[in-house]
Scaffold this motif. Structure first.
Motif, mmCIF file in Angstrom:
data_model
loop_
_atom_site.group_PDB
_atom_site.id
_atom_site.type_symbol
_atom_site.label_atom_id
_atom_site.label_comp_id
_atom_site.label_asym_id
_atom_site.label_seq_id
_atom_site.Cartn_x
_atom_site.Cartn_y
_atom_site.Cartn_z
ATOM 1 N N THR A 52 -3.240 4.754 0.247
ATOM 2 C CA THR A 52 -3.574 4.519 -1.158
ATOM 3 C C THR A 52 -3.424 3.033 -1.434
ATOM 4 O O THR A 52 -2.428 2.426 -1.045
ATOM 5 C CB THR A 52 -2.660 5.334 -2.089
ATOM 6 N N ILE A 53 -4.414 2.461 -2.116
ATOM 7 C CA ILE A 53 -4.413 1.022 -2.334
ATOM 8 C C ILE A 53 -5.094 0.700 -3.658
ATOM 9 O O ILE A 53 -6.019 1.389 -4.077
ATOM 10 C CB ILE A 53 -5.114 0.300 -1.152
ATOM 11 N N GLY A 54 -4.593 -0.334 -4.331
ATOM 12 C CA GLY A 54 -5.227 -0.770 -5.577
ATOM 13 C C GLY A 54 -4.262 -0.803 -6.729
ATOM 14 O O GLY A 54 -3.137 -0.311 -6.649
ATOM 15 N N SER A 55 -4.704 -1.415 -7.835
ATOM 16 C CA SER A 55 -3.839 -1.591 -8.996
ATOM 17 C C SER A 55 -4.695 -1.852 -10.221
ATOM 18 O O SER A 55 -5.871 -2.180 -10.116
ATOM 19 C CB SER A 55 -2.887 -2.767 -8.754
ATOM 20 N N SER A 56 -4.051 -1.755 -11.390
ATOM 21 C CA SER A 56 -4.715 -2.115 -12.644
ATOM 22 C C SER A 56 -5.087 -3.584 -12.596
ATOM 23 O O SER A 56 -4.343 -4.397 -12.049
ATOM 24 C CB SER A 56 -3.750 -1.859 -13.810
ATOM 25 N N VAL B 165 0.855 -1.185 0.000
ATOM 26 C CA VAL B 165 0.000 0.000 0.000
ATOM 27 C C VAL B 165 0.896 1.241 0.000
ATOM 28 O O VAL B 165 2.099 1.158 0.254
ATOM 29 C CB VAL B 165 -0.930 0.031 1.234
ATOM 30 N N GLY B 166 0.295 2.395 -0.275
ATOM 31 C CA GLY B 166 0.981 3.665 -0.089
ATOM 32 C C GLY B 166 0.430 4.308 1.160
ATOM 33 O O GLY B 166 -0.781 4.305 1.390
ATOM 34 N N GLN B 167 1.300 4.840 2.006
ATOM 35 C CA GLN B 167 0.833 5.401 3.263
ATOM 36 C C GLN B 167 1.588 6.677 3.592
ATOM 37 O O GLN B 167 2.730 6.876 3.177
ATOM 38 C CB GLN B 167 1.010 4.371 4.391
ATOM 39 N N LEU C 31 -7.933 2.825 -8.308
ATOM 40 C CA LEU C 31 -6.948 3.166 -7.295
ATOM 41 C C LEU C 31 -7.653 4.025 -6.262
ATOM 42 O O LEU C 31 -8.245 5.051 -6.597
ATOM 43 C CB LEU C 31 -5.774 3.929 -7.917
ATOM 44 N N VAL C 32 -7.622 3.604 -5.000
ATOM 45 C CA VAL C 32 -8.366 4.286 -3.953
ATOM 46 C C VAL C 32 -7.409 5.003 -3.015
ATOM 47 O O VAL C 32 -6.409 4.429 -2.579
ATOM 48 C CB VAL C 32 -9.216 3.280 -3.143
ATOM 49 N N THR C 33 -7.707 6.261 -2.732
ATOM 50 C CA THR C 33 -6.962 7.021 -1.726
ATOM 51 C C THR C 33 -7.915 7.415 -0.612
ATOM 52 O O THR C 33 -8.916 8.089 -0.850
ATOM 53 C CB THR C 33 -6.313 8.271 -2.326
ATOM 54 N N SER C 34 -7.613 6.955 0.598
ATOM 55 C CA SER C 34 -8.405 7.323 1.769
ATOM 56 C C SER C 34 -7.611 8.323 2.598
ATOM 57 O O SER C 34 -6.525 7.992 3.085
ATOM 58 C CB SER C 34 -8.726 6.082 2.609
ATOM 59 N N PRO C 35 -8.093 9.552 2.767
ATOM 60 C CA PRO C 35 -7.322 10.559 3.503
ATOM 61 C C PRO C 35 -7.280 10.312 5.004
ATOM 62 O O PRO C 35 -6.403 10.828 5.694
ATOM 63 C CB PRO C 35 -8.058 11.863 3.180
ATOM 64 N N ARG C 36 -8.208 9.491 5.527
ATOM 65 C CA ARG C 36 -8.274 9.267 6.971
ATOM 66 C C ARG C 36 -8.501 7.783 7.267
ATOM 67 O O ARG C 36 -9.475 7.409 7.904
ATOM 68 C CB ARG C 36 -9.378 10.125 7.591
ATOM 69 N N LEU D 72 -12.733 -0.322 3.635
ATOM 70 C CA LEU D 72 -12.905 -0.109 2.202
ATOM 71 C C LEU D 72 -14.354 -0.336 1.796
ATOM 72 O O LEU D 72 -14.866 0.308 0.877
ATOM 73 C CB LEU D 72 -11.979 -1.051 1.423
ATOM 74 N N GLY D 73 -15.033 -1.268 2.477
ATOM 75 C CA GLY D 73 -16.424 -1.561 2.150
ATOM 76 C C GLY D 73 -17.379 -0.436 2.476
ATOM 77 O O GLY D 73 -18.530 -0.442 2.015
ATOM 78 N N SER D 74 -16.921 0.529 3.284
ATOM 79 C CA SER D 74 -17.775 1.683 3.586
ATOM 80 C C SER D 74 -17.806 2.686 2.434
ATOM 81 O O SER D 74 -18.645 3.582 2.404
ATOM 82 C CB SER D 74 -17.286 2.377 4.860
ATOM 83 N N ASP D 75 -16.877 2.542 1.460
ATOM 84 C CA ASP D 75 -16.889 3.371 0.256
ATOM 85 C C ASP D 75 -18.113 2.986 -0.574
ATOM 86 O O ASP D 75 -18.332 1.801 -0.849
ATOM 87 C CB ASP D 75 -15.610 3.116 -0.545
#
Length: 436
Positions: A139-143, A44-46, A147-152, A189-192
Motif C-alpha cells: 500500500t502506497i500513497g497519501s493525501s 509504504v505498507g507491506q 491511496l493505492v493497494t497492490s495485492p501482488r 505503479l505505471g502499469s496501473d
C-alpha cells in the motif's frame, strides 16, 4: 445547415480517449529527509497484516527490497516467492534459480524453486547476490492523492542484516526507482491504468513528494499552482547506460557544458559523453543516494576558478576549508541573501543547446557550515571509472524533476523559491499527515 455523419468506430475511440484522460490520477508519495544521514526516505505498507515499512529512496535502484532476516517480524499470509522461470522472474531480470540450502527452515527470503536478483545498498556500495524475488501486498500513497493497494507487488526479500548498515535509523530496505527494470517502483505503479510511466520528484530539506502519473503536479503558496507547466521546465534526453556488462537503472542525461555567471567554463567535453569503450564511464547521472553533487576533479577546478572570479571582491575565501567534504569556503559576512538563497554567481547545467539549461541558484550551490562561513556545496573527486558528474540530493532540493520514461526525456525546473513555494507544500490541509 450541413450535417456530418461520424462513423461509430471513430466515435467510440473518441469517447474512450476522453474516459482515460478524465480518469487519470496522481499518486502522492511523501519523502522525508533524515537529518543525521541526509538520506531521503519513503514509507509504504507491506504484507498481511499490513505493517508500515521505511525505505531508502534510490533513484537508480532495480527493485524494492526489504530485509527478511527476522522471520517472525516478516511473516505474511500473502507472501509468495516467485516460481523459477515464471513471469515474475523474467520481469525481475533474474540471473538464476535455485533452492534454499543454507537454512534448516524455509522462510520469506529462503524458499525452494525460486529466482534471485542482486540487491543493492547504494550508501554502503554493497551488493547481495541472494535476493529472493517474491510478491506481496503493498500500500502506497497519501493525501491529497489516491491511496493505492497492490495485492501482488513484486519485490525482493533478502536475508543479510549487513545490507542495512549505513541506512538511516528504522529503514528496512530500499525503494528502487530505476528506469529500465520492469519491477522498479515507477514501472510497476505505471502499469496501473490510472497512472503512467511518468513521475515527478520534488525533494526538500524536510519533507518532499514524488508524483506518480501524468501532470499537472500541484503545490501551494498558499494558492494552488501547477509546478509542472512545460514552459517552466527545461527538458533534455534521458540516457540508458551499461556499466561493465550490465545495463544500469541509473538516470543519465545529455548535457553539453557548464556556465558560471553566464560564461562557459573550460571543460574536457569528451568526459560529458558516456564512454562505451571504457565500460560506460563518464557522462552525467543523478543520484538520491549521495548528498552533494560530485564533479570530476578537472570540472571542479574549472567551476571553482570561474565561481571565485565572478564573486564579489568583498567576499573573503576561508583557508583551510573548515568542513569536509567541501573544498571551497567563504566568509558569509558580505554575501547577501535573496529569495533564491545567497547572492552568488548562478551555475547553469546546459543541455543540448545554450538556451536550454537548468539553473542552480545560491540556495542549491552554497551551504552554511557555521555562523560566519558558507561553502560551495559540490564535492571534488576522482571520477576516472565513474560518471564525470553525479548530481546529488542537495542540488535537487526545491526543484521539480519530471521523468518521462516513455518519452525518454527528463525535465528540470528552476528553484521553486521563485514561485514562493516549497516541495513540502503539496497538501494545504494537514501538512503533518503521513501515510500510516
Amino acid at each position: 445547415m450541413m450535417t456530418f455523419k461520424i462513423p461509430l468506430s471513430i466515435l467510440l475511440i473518441f469517447l474512450l480517449l476522453n474516459i482515460f484522460q478524465c480518469s487519470s490520477e496522481v499518486l502522492y508519495i511523501p519523502v522525508t529527509k533524515d537529518a543525521s544521514t541526509l538520506q531521503y526516505i519513503i514509507e509504504v505498507g507491506q504484507k498481511t497484516p499490513l505493517i508500515p515499512t521505511k525505505l531508502l529512496l534510490h533513484l537508480g535502484g532495480k527493485s524494492l527490497w526489504v530485509d527478511c532476516t527476522n522471520s517472525t517480524i516478516h511473516t505474511s499470509s500473502t507472501y509468495k516467492s516467485a516460481v523459477c522461470n515464471s513471469t515474475e522472474c523474467s520481469m525481475a531480470k533474474s540471473y538464476g534459480c535455485g533452492d534454499c540450502k543454507f537454512r534448516s527452515e524455509l522462510q520469506p527470503g529462503c524458499n525452494n524453486n525460486t529466482c534471485y536478483i542482486w540487491g543493492e545498498n547504494p550508501i554502503k556500495k554493497m551488493y547481495h547476490d541472494g535476493s529472493e524475488v517474491a510478491e506481496d501486498v503493498l500500500t502506497i500513497g497519501s493525501s491529497p492523492g489516491v491511496l493505492v493497494t497492490s495485492p501482488r507487488f513484486i519485490f525482493t526479500c533478502l536475508i543479510d542484516p549487513s545490507m542495512l548498515e549505513k541506512l538511516a535509523n528504522g529503514v528496512k530496505g530500499v525503494a528502487g526507482f530505476g528506469q529500465t527494470t520492469p519491477i522498479t517502483v515507477p514501472n510497476q505503479l505505471g502499469s496501473d491504468p490510472r497512472f503512467s510511466r511518468k513521475f515527478g520528484m520534488c525533494l526538500s530539506s524536510s519533507r518532499g513528494v514524488i508524483f506518480i502519473g501524468p501532470n499537472p503536479y500541484y503545490l501551494y503558496n498558499p494558492k494552488k499552482i501547477d509546478i509542472s507547466n512545460s514552459k517552466d521546465l527545461a527538458y533534455t534526453k534521458l540516457l540508458v547506460n551499461k556499466r561493465g556488462f550490465l545495463q544500469t537503472d541509473e538516470y543519465y542525461f545529455q548535457m553539453s557544458s557548464i556556465r558560471v555567471a553566464g560564461q562557459d567554463v573550460p571543460l574536457n567535453k569528451t568526459l560529458l559523453i558516456i564512454n562505451k569503450k571504457r565500460h560506460g564511464t563518464d557522462g552525467t547521472s543523478i543520484s538520491t543516494a549521495i548528498p552533494y553533487t560530485i564533479l570530476h576533479t578537472t570540472f571542479y577546478d574549472s567551476v571553482k576558478t570561474a565561481f571565485i572570479n565572478a564573486l564579489s571582491k568583498n567576499v573573503t575565501i576561508v583557508e583551510p576549508p573548515p568542513m569536509s567534504p567541501f573544498a571551497t569556503c567563504f566568509s558569509s559576512e558580505n554575501i547577501k541573501n535573496t529569495n533564491v538563497g545567497p547572492d552568488v554567481p548562478p551555475i547553469d547545467i546546459v543541455f543540448y543547446k545554450p538556451s536550454v539549461f537548468w539553473r542552480i541558484s545560491g540556495a542549491n550551490s552554497m551551504i552554511q557550515v557555521s555562523k560566519d562561513v558558507m561553502c560551495l556545496a559540490f564535492v571534488r573527486q576522482d571520477q576516472t571509472w565513474l560518471p564525470s558528474i553525479v548530481i546529488g540530493g542537495y542540488q535537487l532540493e526545491e526543484n521539480l524533476l519530471v521523468f518521462d520514461l516513455p518519452g525518454r526525456k527528463i525535465g528540470f525546473s528552476s528553484s521553486l523559491k521563485l514561485k514562493q513555494t516549497s516541495c513540502s507544500q503539496y497538501d494545504n490541509t494537514i501538512m503533518d499527515k503521513v501515510p500510516f
